[in-house]
Scaffold this motif. Structure first.
Motif, PDB file in Angstrom:
ATOM      1  N   CYS A   1       7.507  23.569 -17.201  1.00  0.00           N
ATOM      2  CA  CYS A   1       7.013  22.485 -16.365  1.00  0.00           C
ATOM      3  C   CYS A   1       7.987  21.319 -16.396  1.00  0.00           C
ATOM      4  O   CYS A   1       8.330  20.818 -17.470  1.00  0.00           O
TER       5      CYS A   1
ATOM      6  N   TYR B   1       7.266  18.469 -15.311  1.00  0.00           N
ATOM      7  CA  TYR B   1       6.484  17.244 -15.481  1.00  0.00           C
ATOM      8  C   TYR B   1       6.200  16.972 -16.960  1.00  0.00           C
ATOM      9  O   TYR B   1       6.581  15.953 -17.493  1.00  0.00           O
ATOM     10  N   CYS B   2       5.530  17.916 -17.633  1.00  0.00           N
ATOM     11  CA  CYS B   2       5.159  17.691 -19.035  1.00  0.00           C
ATOM     12  C   CYS B   2       6.142  18.314 -20.022  1.00  0.00           C
ATOM     13  O   CYS B   2       6.013  18.127 -21.217  1.00  0.00           O
TER      14      CYS B   2
ATOM     15  N   VAL C   1       5.075  22.966 -12.603  1.00  0.00           N
ATOM     16  CA  VAL C   1       4.455  21.686 -12.283  1.00  0.00           C
ATOM     17  C   VAL C   1       3.216  21.844 -11.397  1.00  0.00           C
ATOM     18  O   VAL C   1       2.252  21.086 -11.519  1.00  0.00           O
TER      19      VAL C   1
ATOM     20  N   CYS D   1       0.307  22.453 -13.720  1.00  0.00           N
ATOM     21  CA  CYS D   1       0.291  21.603 -14.915  1.00  0.00           C
ATOM     22  C   CYS D   1      -1.072  20.937 -15.099  1.00  0.00           C
ATOM     23  O   CYS D   1      -1.563  20.251 -14.194  1.00  0.00           O
TER      24      CYS D   1
ATOM     25  N   HIS E   1      -0.758  17.052 -14.773  1.00  0.00           N
ATOM     26  CA  HIS E   1      -0.312  16.494 -13.489  1.00  0.00           C
ATOM     27  C   HIS E   1      -1.475  16.548 -12.505  1.00  0.00           C
ATOM     28  O   HIS E   1      -2.045  17.583 -12.262  1.00  0.00           O
TER      29      HIS E   1
END
Length: 154
Positions: A137, A139-140, A147, A150, A153
């Protein structure tokens, strides 16, 4: 020491055989001067080992010798570090580069599974990617999902 020069596709190489480990280590850390040309030796990787190139970023902003020493301390649970390359720019520290590691299949030493986030020390971590690493991911920074899936998110 014995040498075996080779030329293939207009690329010249020399295979060197050293008599002991101390000579090998010196050749890996200090250039060999031959006919006014400086040559840095590289160790041979066994055909049984898997060579892994880790692309790394968000490395801590430390002088190279301190950064490399820290990487040599934090990476052995994942394999044997063969080479550390930090991207250099005269104006800015980019905090990126790549690390070549070998991983011996069926070795007596159990290797930990690599993750996208790698702990450098108690205060720093960096990100690593490699070929066929699976879903991660952006994002994290966790592995196992992308993502779009996620949980953090919205």
């Amino acid at each position: 020491m014995a040498s075996h020069p080779r030329k293939k596709n207009n690329i010249e190489s020399i295979e060197l055989h050293f008599g002991n480990r101390a000579s090998c280590e010196k050749a890996f850390t200090s250039p060999i001067i031959a006919n006014g040309v400086s040559i840095l030796a590289h160790p041979v990787v066994s055909s049984e080992d898997k060579l892994l190139r880790l692309n790394v970023n968000q490395l801590p902003p430390l002088p190279y010798h301190v950064l490399a020493a820290g990487l040599l301390e934090c990476l052995p649970p994942f394999g044997v570090v063969q080479e550390i390359v930090v991207d250099e720019d005269n104006l800015f520290y980019r905090g990126s580069g790549h690390i070549y590691m070998t991983r011996t299949p069926n070795s007596e030493k159990l290797l930990k599974t690599l993750s996208h986030r790698v702990t450098y020390d108690s205060r720093h971590e960096f990100l690593a990617t490699w070929l066929r690493m699976g879903a991660r991911c952006k994002y994290c920074k966790a592995m196992g999902h992308d993502v779009a899936n996620c949980p953090r998110h919205s």
